[in-house]
Design an enzyme around this catalytic site. Structure first.
Site, PDB file in Angstrom:
ATOM      1  N   GLU A   1       0.816  -1.211   0.000  1.00 43.81           N
ATOM      2  CA  GLU A   1       0.000   0.000   0.000  1.00 43.81           C
ATOM      3  C   GLU A   1       0.855   1.269   0.000  1.00 43.81           C
ATOM      4  O   GLU A   1       1.902   1.336   0.635  1.00 43.81           O
ATOM      5  CB  GLU A   1      -0.948  -0.022   1.200  1.00 43.81           C
ATOM      6  CG  GLU A   1      -1.984  -1.116   1.020  1.00 43.81           C
ATOM      7  CD  GLU A   1      -3.077  -1.148   2.055  1.00 43.81           C
ATOM      8  OE1 GLU A   1      -4.201  -1.532   1.694  1.00 43.81           O
ATOM      9  OE2 GLU A   1      -2.826  -0.816   3.216  1.00 43.81           O
TER      10      GLU A   1
ATOM     11  N   CYS B   1       3.387   8.514   1.083  1.00 46.43           N
ATOM     12  CA  CYS B   1       3.882   7.575   2.092  1.00 46.43           C
ATOM     13  C   CYS B   1       4.215   6.251   1.397  1.00 46.43           C
ATOM     14  O   CYS B   1       3.334   5.604   0.827  1.00 46.43           O
ATOM     15  CB  CYS B   1       2.793   7.402   3.155  1.00 46.43           C
ATOM     16  SG  CYS B   1       3.223   6.244   4.445  1.00 46.43           S
TER      17      CYS B   1
ATOM     18  N   CYS C   1       5.814  -6.792   7.534  1.00 40.55           N
ATOM     19  CA  CYS C   1       6.904  -6.357   8.412  1.00 40.55           C
ATOM     20  C   CYS C   1       7.165  -7.448   9.437  1.00 40.55           C
ATOM     21  O   CYS C   1       6.223  -8.053   9.964  1.00 40.55           O
ATOM     22  CB  CYS C   1       6.539  -5.049   9.116  1.00 40.55           C
ATOM     23  SG  CYS C   1       7.920  -4.398  10.107  1.00 40.55           S
TER      24      CYS C   1
ATOM     25  N   CYS D   1       5.189  -4.865  15.824  1.00 41.14           N
ATOM     26  CA  CYS D   1       4.761  -3.909  16.856  1.00 41.14           C
ATOM     27  C   CYS D   1       3.278  -4.151  17.133  1.00 41.14           C
ATOM     28  O   CYS D   1       2.492  -4.349  16.206  1.00 41.14           O
ATOM     29  CB  CYS D   1       4.997  -2.478  16.382  1.00 41.14           C
ATOM     30  SG  CYS D   1       6.719  -2.136  16.016  1.00 41.14           S
TER      31      CYS D   1
ATOM     32  N   CYS E   1       0.217  -2.186  15.395  1.00 39.88           N
ATOM     33  CA  CYS E   1       0.357  -1.889  13.967  1.00 39.88           C
ATOM     34  C   CYS E   1      -0.260  -2.988  13.105  1.00 39.88           C
ATOM     35  O   CYS E   1       0.063  -4.172  13.255  1.00 39.88           O
ATOM     36  CB  CYS E   1       1.838  -1.720  13.649  1.00 39.88           C
ATOM     37  SG  CYS E   1       2.175  -1.584  11.894  1.00 39.88           S
TER      38      CYS E   1
ATOM     39  N   CYS F   1      -2.425   6.159   9.753  1.00 40.48           N
ATOM     40  CA  CYS F   1      -1.170   5.618  10.269  1.00 40.48           C
ATOM     41  C   CYS F   1      -1.408   4.331  11.058  1.00 40.48           C
ATOM     42  O   CYS F   1      -2.288   4.270  11.906  1.00 40.48           O
ATOM     43  CB  CYS F   1      -0.575   6.676  11.186  1.00 40.48           C
ATOM     44  SG  CYS F   1       1.162   6.514  11.327  1.00 40.48           S
TER      45      CYS F   1
END
Ligand code: SF4
Length: 387
Positions: free
Chosen positions: A94, A107, A114, A118, A121, A364
């Site tokens: 994305e 962005c 990932c 975290c 997220c 975010c």
């Protein structure tokens, strides 16, 4: 055949020169090729009319002209636009464009998923598949710009925005219409500093006057704290730096950002101070996602102020954006304001980020893409979300 068009997009000037020379072509032609590809957005070698015919033929036999595919294109009510780009094997990444009055920020993603998990997220919860190549990182910019400039595909709201600016500021309107992307942040899917070589090559291309010519101050790499690579980035290509902090002490950060167990806060802040010796901005931006009852108390704000007292800082408070499978909740607006007030009184610049693109999951921490997870920690991530 060397590769597809995306491979070419990821060649910085030295790399392209070396490639041309190795094939008996003149190195200076690299400049022309880069200008055609990046500045004019041209993907048709036949149309590169000021390049020798022999080189055009060489290019067309070496590079397959397949542009990266677009799996989806969503426009939010606030004109934020999110694309899902195809990176093959069932994976999608994305990329988000956030238009504002005086700038347009793109962005970028650097990994498919990932590996750092975290707990707050959405990308981390998806698991990890692979690193993106430099070409795949630049392709996001190349495609986004061409889609934003395309009058058919361009967001009607964005055009309306440019018209609105035109009423009172013709320079800003020109920028909005002709150069829609003024800033780039590496804050999409993935940890950029865990894909260092490709990120570095992409940075060189973004900054190159033969390509996009962005200033170092307008390009921001965001990291969760890969300390050795922060030191390297300071030497290799110091752009603006943002650090995903989210906690004022090691005990909590160990839970929210597992990488903290490897590089605890003392090491991280040492690396931040060292980075500032070469950074284009005089402060480090610290991102702090506000989660109800987890990291948002006044005492934690005081601890954060004390922690950051030795680093010139700007703190960006980000209201947590919920995603499926997470039990975390957003702090109240009042709590976020109280937290910001403590920082401000301690002399630390603190801003509260306006949530953008929430209705299309582009805010975010909400980027999930389509990731074929190659790790075995999806269930761990789900458990971690309750941290
Ligand atoms: S916050 Fe960044 S580093 Fe952490 S899991 Fe999400 S994408 Fe990865």
């Amino acid at each position: 055949m060397l590769g597809d068009f995306t491979f070419l997009l990821g060649c910085s000037e030295p790399k392209l020169k070396a490639l041309l020379e190795s094939e008996g072509e003149k190195a200076f032609r690299a400049r022309q090729v880069m200008q055609w590809v990046h500045q004019r957005g041209c993907s048709d070698f036949g149309a590169m009319t000021d390049i020798a015919k022999r080189l055009r033929e060489w290019l067309s036999t070496r590079f397959e002209l397949t542009e990266p595919g677009i799996l989806s294109d969503h426009l939010a009510a606030d004109a934020t636009r999110k694309w899902l780009f195809d990176v093959g094997s069932g994976n999608g990444i994305e990329t988000v464009f956030i238009p504002e009055r005086q700038r347009g920020t793109l962005c970028l993603s650097t990994q498919v998923g990932c590996a750092l998990a975290c707990s707050f997220c959405s990308t981390g919860a998806q698991g990890f598949n692979r690193n993106l190549t430099a070409g795949e990182i630049i392709a996001q910019y190349w495609l986004a710009r061409s889609l934003l400039l395309d009058p058919i595909s361009a967001s009607p709201t964005r055009l309306a925005e440019a018209e609105k600016i035109e009423d009172d500021d013709s320079d800003a309107a020109d920028t909005a219409a002709s150069r829609p992307i003024s800033n780039v942040v590496f804050m999409g899917m993935g940890e950029p500093l865990q894909n260092y070589d490709a990120t570095l090559e992409a940075l060189h291309i973004l900054l190159s006057d033969l390509a996009y010519g962005l200033s170092r101050r307008r390009v921001t790499v965001s990291t969760s704290g890969v300390v050795p690579m922060m030191d390297r980035l300071a030497q290799d290509c110091p752009v603006a730096l943002a650090v995903s902090l989210h906690a004022p002490d090691d005990a909590l950060r160990d839970r929210l950002v597992p990488l903290n167990r490897k590089y605890p806060l003392a090491d991280l802040l040492r690396a931040c101070r060292a980075y500032l010796q070469r950074a284009p901005r005089e402060f480090i931006t610290f991102e702090y996602t506000m989660m109800k009852g987890v990291n948002d108390s006044v005492e934690q704000a005081q601890a954060l102020a004390a922690l950051l007292s030795t680093v010139p800082s700007k703190v960006n408070l980000i209201p947590f954006n919920p995603f499926p499978g997470s039990s975390l909740q957003r702090s109240s607006a009042q709590q976020i304001r109280s937290f910001a007030e403590v920082l401000l009184q301690a002399g630390i610049t603190a801003t509260i980020r306006k949530t953008r693109g929430e209705d299309i999951d582009a805010a975010c921490g909400q980027l999930a893409g389509e990731v074929i997870n190659l790790t075995r920690r999806r269930s761990n991530a789900a458990q971690g979300s309750a941290a």
